[in-house]
Scaffold this motif. Structure first.
Motif, short mmCIF file in Angstrom:
data_model
loop_
_atom_site.label_atom_id
_atom_site.label_comp_id
_atom_site.label_asym_id
_atom_site.label_seq_id
_atom_site.Cartn_x
_atom_site.Cartn_y
_atom_site.Cartn_z
N HIS A 82 -4.46 -0.81 12.10
CA HIS A 82 -4.29 0.26 13.08
C HIS A 82 -4.04 -0.29 14.49
O HIS A 82 -4.36 0.38 15.46
CB HIS A 82 -5.52 1.16 13.10
CG HIS A 82 -5.60 2.07 11.93
ND1 HIS A 82 -6.10 1.69 10.71
CD2 HIS A 82 -5.23 3.35 11.77
CE1 HIS A 82 -6.05 2.69 9.88
NE2 HIS A 82 -5.51 3.72 10.49
N TRP A 132 -3.07 8.22 1.77
CA TRP A 132 -2.39 6.95 1.58
C TRP A 132 -3.20 5.77 2.11
O TRP A 132 -3.24 4.71 1.49
CB TRP A 132 -1.00 6.97 2.23
CG TRP A 132 -0.12 7.95 1.54
CD1 TRP A 132 0.32 9.15 2.02
CD2 TRP A 132 0.38 7.85 0.21
NE1 TRP A 132 1.08 9.79 1.07
CE2 TRP A 132 1.14 9.01 -0.05
CE3 TRP A 132 0.28 6.89 -0.80
CZ2 TRP A 132 1.78 9.24 -1.26
CZ3 TRP A 132 0.93 7.12 -2.00
CH2 TRP A 132 1.66 8.27 -2.23
N GLU A 133 -3.85 5.96 3.24
CA GLU A 133 -4.68 4.88 3.79
C GLU A 133 -5.83 4.56 2.85
O GLU A 133 -6.15 3.39 2.62
CB GLU A 133 -5.18 5.23 5.18
CG GLU A 133 -4.08 5.19 6.22
CD GLU A 133 -4.58 5.47 7.62
OE1 GLU A 133 -5.79 5.73 7.80
OE2 GLU A 133 -3.75 5.43 8.55
N HIS A 170 -12.29 10.82 5.54
CA HIS A 170 -11.22 10.32 6.41
C HIS A 170 -10.40 11.50 6.96
O HIS A 170 -10.10 11.55 8.16
CB HIS A 170 -10.33 9.37 5.61
CG HIS A 170 -9.39 8.56 6.44
ND1 HIS A 170 -8.97 7.32 6.05
CD2 HIS A 170 -8.75 8.80 7.60
CE1 HIS A 170 -8.14 6.83 6.94
NE2 HIS A 170 -7.98 7.74 7.90
N MET A 173 -2.03 11.30 5.96
CA MET A 173 -2.24 9.89 6.17
C MET A 173 -3.52 9.41 5.49
O MET A 173 -3.57 8.30 5.00
CB MET A 173 -2.37 9.63 7.67
CG MET A 173 -1.16 9.09 8.40
SD MET A 173 -0.08 8.03 7.53
CE MET A 173 -0.34 6.52 8.37
N ASN A 232 -10.13 12.50 10.94
CA ASN A 232 -8.83 12.62 11.60
C ASN A 232 -8.61 14.03 12.15
O ASN A 232 -8.15 14.21 13.27
CB ASN A 232 -7.69 12.28 10.64
CG ASN A 232 -7.55 10.80 10.38
OD1 ASN A 232 -8.19 9.98 11.03
ND2 ASN A 232 -6.71 10.47 9.42
#
Length: 154
Positions: free
Chosen positions: A47, A4-5, A82, A1, A86
């Protein structure tokens, strides 16, 4: 994720915001700051903001990731940061963004957190402090790498 984010929020939204604002009303520095703020707000809204503290936590993350992109003109650092955030929140500490996921995600450690959610929840002060530490390390890395914290965004 995370890949892509970062591609969407920093690579597309932030870059386009800076390019659009730079030529019209703002200096290069002002456009970079406005682009980072705009992409951070959109990142947080994307989000499903929920409570004010969740919204603020995600804006803080967006500001960190946006600044890392502007400072390096590369998505590599924001993607890495990121991913690590996560991974830490979901897999090391076992705090998931969704309550159901916390029960089924594999974790390195399955700690028990006690106390008010403002402190020990996913968006609590403990994770906020961890993100601030990551921010300090990111700033230190960029300053050491570039010699300053000036924008490298082309």
């Amino acid at each position: 994720m995370a890949f892509w984010e970062e591609l969407v929020y920093r690579g597309l939204i932030l870059t386009n915001a800076v390019e659009g604002l730079r030529s019209r009303w703002l200096s290069d520095r002002g456009a970079a700051v406005a682009g980072v703020v705009a992409s951070s707000l959109i990142f947080s809204l994307g989000h499903f903001p929920g409570t004010l503290e969740k919204f603020g936590f995600r804006v803080m993350l967006g500001l960190l990731l946006g600044a890392a992109y502007v400072w390096t003109d590369s998505l590599a650092l924001p993607i890495g940061v990121h991913f690590l955030i996560n991974f830490g929140i979901n897999n090391i500490y076992g705090l998931a963004n969704f309550g159901e996921a916390a029960e089924v995600l594999p974790m390195l450690v399955r700690p028990t957190f006690t106390g008010p959610a403002q402190f020990v929840g996913v968006y609590g002060a403990v994770n906020g402090a961890a993100v601030l530490c990551v921010a300090a390390l990111t700033v230190g890395y960029v300053a050491l790498r570039n010699g300053d914290l000036g924008s490298r965004l082309s």
